[in-house]
Enzyme design. Structure first.
Site, PDB file in Angstrom:
ATOM      1  N   CYS A   1      35.154  39.342  40.815  1.00 33.77           N
ATOM      2  CA  CYS A   1      35.839  39.628  41.428  1.00 33.77           C
ATOM      3  C   CYS A   1      36.634  38.889  42.909  1.00 33.77           C
ATOM      4  O   CYS A   1      35.935  38.279  42.984  1.00 33.77           O
ATOM      5  CB  CYS A   1      35.010  40.488  42.548  1.00 33.77           C
TER       6      CYS A   1
ATOM      7  N   GLY B   1      39.718  40.639  38.077  1.00 30.41           N
ATOM      8  CA  GLY B   1      40.413  40.925  38.941  1.00 30.41           C
ATOM      9  C   GLY B   1      40.623  40.457  40.340  1.00 30.41           C
ATOM     10  O   GLY B   1      39.711  39.708  40.803  1.00 30.41           O
TER      11      GLY B   1
ATOM     12  N   ASN C   1      38.775  43.768  46.008  1.00 30.65           N
ATOM     13  CA  ASN C   1      39.656  43.407  44.335  1.00 30.65           C
ATOM     14  C   ASN C   1      39.662  44.580  43.997  1.00 30.65           C
ATOM     15  O   ASN C   1      39.083  45.764  44.914  1.00 30.65           O
ATOM     16  CB  ASN C   1      37.974  43.252  43.781  1.00 30.65           C
ATOM     17  N   PRO C   2      39.643  44.708  42.114  1.00 28.16           N
ATOM     18  CA  PRO C   2      40.541  46.343  42.177  1.00 28.16           C
ATOM     19  C   PRO C   2      39.878  47.525  42.293  1.00 28.16           C
ATOM     20  O   PRO C   2      40.870  47.943  42.202  1.00 28.16           O
ATOM     21  CB  PRO C   2      40.754  45.765  40.017  1.00 28.16           C
ATOM     22  N   CYS C   3      38.290  47.424  41.682  1.00 26.45           N
ATOM     23  CA  CYS C   3      38.368  48.832  41.983  1.00 26.45           C
ATOM     24  C   CYS C   3      37.499  48.924  43.734  1.00 26.45           C
ATOM     25  O   CYS C   3      37.375  49.807  43.875  1.00 26.45           O
ATOM     26  CB  CYS C   3      36.436  48.968  41.064  1.00 26.45           C
ATOM     27  N   GLY C   4      38.122  48.391  44.205  1.00 28.70           N
ATOM     28  CA  GLY C   4      37.309  48.526  45.753  1.00 28.70           C
ATOM     29  C   GLY C   4      36.518  48.341  46.159  1.00 28.70           C
ATOM     30  O   GLY C   4      36.596  48.388  47.786  1.00 28.70           O
ATOM     31  N   GLU C   5      35.330  47.357  45.804  1.00 36.24           N
ATOM     32  CA  GLU C   5      33.744  47.241  45.580  1.00 36.24           C
ATOM     33  C   GLU C   5      33.569  46.039  47.116  1.00 36.24           C
ATOM     34  O   GLU C   5      32.736  46.148  47.170  1.00 36.24           O
ATOM     35  CB  GLU C   5      32.919  48.018  44.957  1.00 36.24           C
TER      36      GLU C   5
ATOM     37  N   PRO D   1      31.406  49.462  39.854  1.00 37.17           N
ATOM     38  CA  PRO D   1      31.796  50.741  38.848  1.00 37.17           C
ATOM     39  C   PRO D   1      30.798  50.418  37.834  1.00 37.17           C
ATOM     40  O   PRO D   1      29.941  52.001  37.333  1.00 37.17           O
ATOM     41  CB  PRO D   1      33.340  50.801  39.129  1.00 37.17           C
ATOM     42  N   THR D   2      30.720  49.351  37.180  1.00 37.73           N
ATOM     43  CA  THR D   2      30.084  49.036  35.889  1.00 37.73           C
ATOM     44  C   THR D   2      30.289  49.990  34.169  1.00 37.73           C
ATOM     45  O   THR D   2      29.508  49.894  34.424  1.00 37.73           O
ATOM     46  CB  THR D   2      27.959  49.108  36.135  1.00 37.73           C
ATOM     47  N   GLY D   3      31.750  50.096  34.777  1.00 38.67           N
ATOM     48  CA  GLY D   3      32.432  50.114  33.327  1.00 38.67           C
ATOM     49  C   GLY D   3      31.747  49.600  32.365  1.00 38.67           C
ATOM     50  O   GLY D   3      31.980  50.995  31.989  1.00 38.67           O
ATOM     51  N   THR D   4      31.552  48.893  31.949  1.00 39.98           N
ATOM     52  CA  THR D   4      30.965  48.445  30.717  1.00 39.98           C
ATOM     53  C   THR D   4      29.897  47.971  30.665  1.00 39.98           C
ATOM     54  O   THR D   4      29.252  48.274  30.000  1.00 39.98           O
ATOM     55  CB  THR D   4      31.689  46.874  29.885  1.00 39.98           C
TER      56      THR D   4
HETATM   57  N1  UDP Z   1      37.886  44.180  36.305  1.00 39.85           N
HETATM   58  C1  UDP Z   1      39.102  43.978  35.750  1.00 39.85           C
HETATM   59  N2  UDP Z   1      38.742  44.164  34.387  1.00 39.85           N
HETATM   60  C2  UDP Z   1      38.228  45.079  34.156  1.00 39.85           C
HETATM   61  C3  UDP Z   1      36.811  45.971  34.385  1.00 39.85           C
HETATM   62  C4  UDP Z   1      36.935  45.179  36.064  1.00 39.85           C
HETATM   63  O1  UDP Z   1      38.983  42.594  36.460  1.00 39.85           O
HETATM   64  O2  UDP Z   1      38.394  45.182  32.518  1.00 39.85           O
HETATM   65  C5  UDP Z   1      36.847  43.386  37.737  1.00 39.85           C
HETATM   66  C6  UDP Z   1      37.400  44.273  38.559  1.00 39.85           C
HETATM   67  O3  UDP Z   1      37.595  43.180  39.854  1.00 39.85           O
HETATM   68  C7  UDP Z   1      36.267  45.110  39.291  1.00 39.85           C
HETATM   69  C8  UDP Z   1      34.907  44.709  39.094  1.00 39.85           C
HETATM   70  O4  UDP Z   1      35.455  43.883  37.315  1.00 39.85           O
HETATM   71  O5  UDP Z   1      36.487  45.715  40.224  1.00 39.85           O
HETATM   72  C9  UDP Z   1      33.984  44.847  38.625  1.00 39.85           C
HETATM   73  O6  UDP Z   1      33.887  46.300  37.931  1.00 39.85           O
HETATM   74  P1  UDP Z   1      33.142  46.925  36.639  1.00 39.85           P
HETATM   75  O7  UDP Z   1      31.415  46.665  37.250  1.00 39.85           O
HETATM   76  O8  UDP Z   1      33.291  48.423  35.799  1.00 39.85           O
HETATM   77  O9  UDP Z   1      32.991  45.946  35.256  1.00 39.85           O
HETATM   78  P2  UDP Z   1      31.569  45.681  33.813  1.00 39.85           P
HETATM   79  O10 UDP Z   1      30.561  44.298  34.750  1.00 39.85           O
HETATM   80  O11 UDP Z   1      31.374  46.793  33.654  1.00 39.85           O
HETATM   81  O12 UDP Z   1      32.145  45.155  33.228  1.00 39.85           O
END
Ligand code: UDP
Length: 561
Positions: free
Chosen positions: A87, A115, A268-272, A411-414
């Site tokens: 971030c 991001g 940062n992009p997802c606001g957290e 978000p912990t998307g990945t």
């Molecule tokens: N982010 C990004 N690109 C992506 C996914 C995430 O730049 O494709 C950045 C963004 O700042 C987001 C932060 O990573 O707010 C955390 O995202 P996430 O928790 O989904 O990431 P992970 O660590 O699970 O990949």
């Protein structure tokens, strides 16, 4: 190492494992965790720590998927890149030089997996004069499109999609253009948008008074608007596209731990993570689903993981290199880290607590209070060993701590896919679905499978029927108590989404990533009411997504920020 499911293996192979020059994968998942653990633990040497013992503990906590640092750490630690933060926020001043400097810094950050967020509020509005050329200014939204195109191109080279947050203050004369920007298809695809509100705006709404739009270059009032109508426009666009979200800048600033270093204008992009210009933050998340003993939370284990997590992230700051010198300097001063949680819905299932019940809010509160208290205990301990963060003395913290912030809910998307748990604090979307990334991943909820099998149902047959469905509440063969535990994002009323977000926010230094889902039938007034409730609950920001809206949100195959 705890065994990885096939989704985690696919994600690791495609995105995370190291490759040689020919593109061959040259590392196993366990070697990845060893690479990251060794790199981070090497930071201990400078403080007289036990490097080998720490490395073993870092390896264990990741390999067991109790805690995972954010993706850039997993990808880059122990490699040539060595940029470990997810971030960033970059400043954009009202000059061509500053805009294009920010653009080139953005490119470097995206290349390294980070991001970026920006406030464009200082840029002069569209149609304003340009002194040097005698021309006419094109305004913030038009410059944002340049950032968007650059992101689009860089994305093709990297392993991770570059993502941006564009923020504009609600008093900017171009606010309507900004708010409506994503109404057109394919515009600003790599941006989430947030309109930044403050007390003056909400006071004007409450008082029923006109609200001033001000040219940031001259400080002159350009015109007055009806703030209620402006809020309605924001709600209308959010209803249609999911963008913009709303930020509550005064609430964010009230929690700024280092106000002497500057004001916070963007996230940062997802606001957290609200950050100062040039700040970065390394995140990591505790897998709550792995901290359950029978039907209760394993508090001792959770304490241990949180302490180790703070150490992992503080070492990550130590080890990270940053693509821009100003960022390296700022990060060295504040050392912000963000320990968060994932697998919250899974935890609730294990505790037999429906996400939609008041008890879920109590669990949220109890768990995050504990994580927050322990994260600070860990940061205090690190301050004793290593000294407080350099800007500590003039910060709001009374006792010496190692980090200006310790907690964030990402978000912990990945990384939730790697851990095999539900994402962040979100309710599940489905019990079985195809996630449209990496050529399609088949995701199924193991807890659901176990539970229906225990009731003598054929899980395979059932899952085929439930695949991609956004609710299971209308399926007669599923027992009611099971249905209650697997309420989806779509089943839950907006007020419950907000109540859970607020419970987490009360015990989080930074912000909380959460989408408030609304049914397709929701009205614009419903969206507006979510914004108002979010403000009453002291949230730092809010994002809505109405079922069936045209998703303009970046990172949003499942709509979220
Ligand atoms: N982010 C990004 N690109 C992506 C996914 C995430 O730049 O494709 C950045 C963004 O700042 C987001 C932060 O990573 O707010 C955390 O995202 P996430 O928790 O989904 O990431 P992970 O660590 O699970 O990949």
């Amino acid at each position: 190492m705890a065994s990885l499911d096939s989704v985690a293996r696919t994600v690791l192979r495609r995105r995370y494992l190291r490759r040689d020059e020919t593109g061959e994968v040259v590392e196993t998942p366990d070697e990845l965790f060893h690479r990251v653990a060794a790199d981070l633990a090497s930071a201990e040497a400078a403080f007289g720590g036990d490097v080998d013992a720490t490395e073993a503990r870092f390896h264990e906590v990741m390999a067991e998927r109790l805690f995972l640092p954010n993706s850039p750490t997993l990808m880059n630690a122990g490699t040539d890149l060595q940029q470990l933060a997810a971030c960033f926020v970059l400043p954009v001043e009202d000059s061509i030089e500053s805009i294009f400097e920010a653009l080139s810094q953005t490119a470097c950050i995206h290349q390294s997996g980070g991001g970026t967020g920006f406030s464009f509020s200082k840029l002069r509005p569209e149609g304003d004069v340009v002194g040097k050329t005698g021309g006419v200014a094109s305004g913030p939204v038009s410059f944002m499109q340049i950032f968007d195109s650059a992101t689009e191109q860089i994305k093709q080279g990297g392993r991770r999609r570059g993502a941006n947050m564009g923020v504009l203050h609600v008093s900017h004369p171009d606010v309507e253009t900004f708010v409506s920007a994503k109404g057109e298809a394919d515009v600003l695809r790599n941006f989430n948008l947030s309109v930044a509100t403050d007390a003056a705006f909400w006071d004007a709404i409450d008082a029923g008074e006109p609200y001033d739009l001000v040219n940031p270059r001259t400080d002159e009032i350009v015109r007055q608007v009806d703030p209620e109508a402006l809020l309605e426009l924001v709600a209308e666009m959010a209803w249609e596209t999911g963008d913009p979200g709303v930020l509550f800048l005064d609430t964010i600033e009230a929690a700024n731990p280092t106000p002497q270093l500057g004001h916070i204008e963007a996230t940062n992009p997802c606001g957290e993570v609200p950050l100062l210009p040039y700040e970065a933050c390394v995140l990591g998340s505790v897998n709550l689903a792995a901290h359950v003993d029978g039907e209760t939370v394993d508090w001792d284990r959770l304490r241990e993981t949180v302490h180790l997590g703070v150490r992992v992230l503080d070492d990550a700051i130590e080890r990270s290199t940053f693509p821009v010198p100003e960022i390296a300097e700022r990060v060295a001063e504040t050392r912000k880290v963000g320990v968060g949680v994932m697998g919250f819905h899974d935890l609730l299932v294990d505790l037999r607590v429906p996400y939609g019940s008041p008890a879920a809010v109590e669990v949220a509160e109890a768990v995050m209070r504990f994580v927050h208290d322990e994260a600070w205990a860990a940061s205090r301990q690190l301050a004793e060993e290593r000294g407080p963060f350099p800007a500590w003395e003039s910060s709001v913290h009374e006792t010496p701590v190692r980090n200006a912030t310790t907690t964030t809910v990402a978000p912990t998307g990945t990384i939730s896919l790697l851990a095999g748990c539900s994402a962040g604090i979100e309710p599940i979307y489905n019990v079985a679905y195809t996630k449209h990334v990496l050529g399609g991943l088949e995701i199924r909820n193991d807890r659901f499978v176990d539970m229906v099998e225990a009731r003598g149902l054929d899980a395979e047959v059932l899952l085929e029927d439930l695949h991609d469905r956004t609710t299971i509440q209308d399926v007669e063969s599923i027992p009611d108590d099971v249905k209650r535990l697997f309420q989806t994002a779509h089943d839950l009323p907006p007020r419950q989404h907000l109540a859970v977000q607020a419970a987490f926010q009360r015990h989080t230094d930074n912000a909380v990533s959460k989408t408030v889902n609304l049914p397709a039938s929701a009205s614009v007034a419903d969206v507006e009411s979510v914004f108002r409730t979010a403000r009453e609950l002291d949230l730092k920001g809010v994002t809505v997504f109405r079922s069936g809206a045209s998703t303009g949100q970046v990172l949003g195959e499942a709509p979220r920020r």
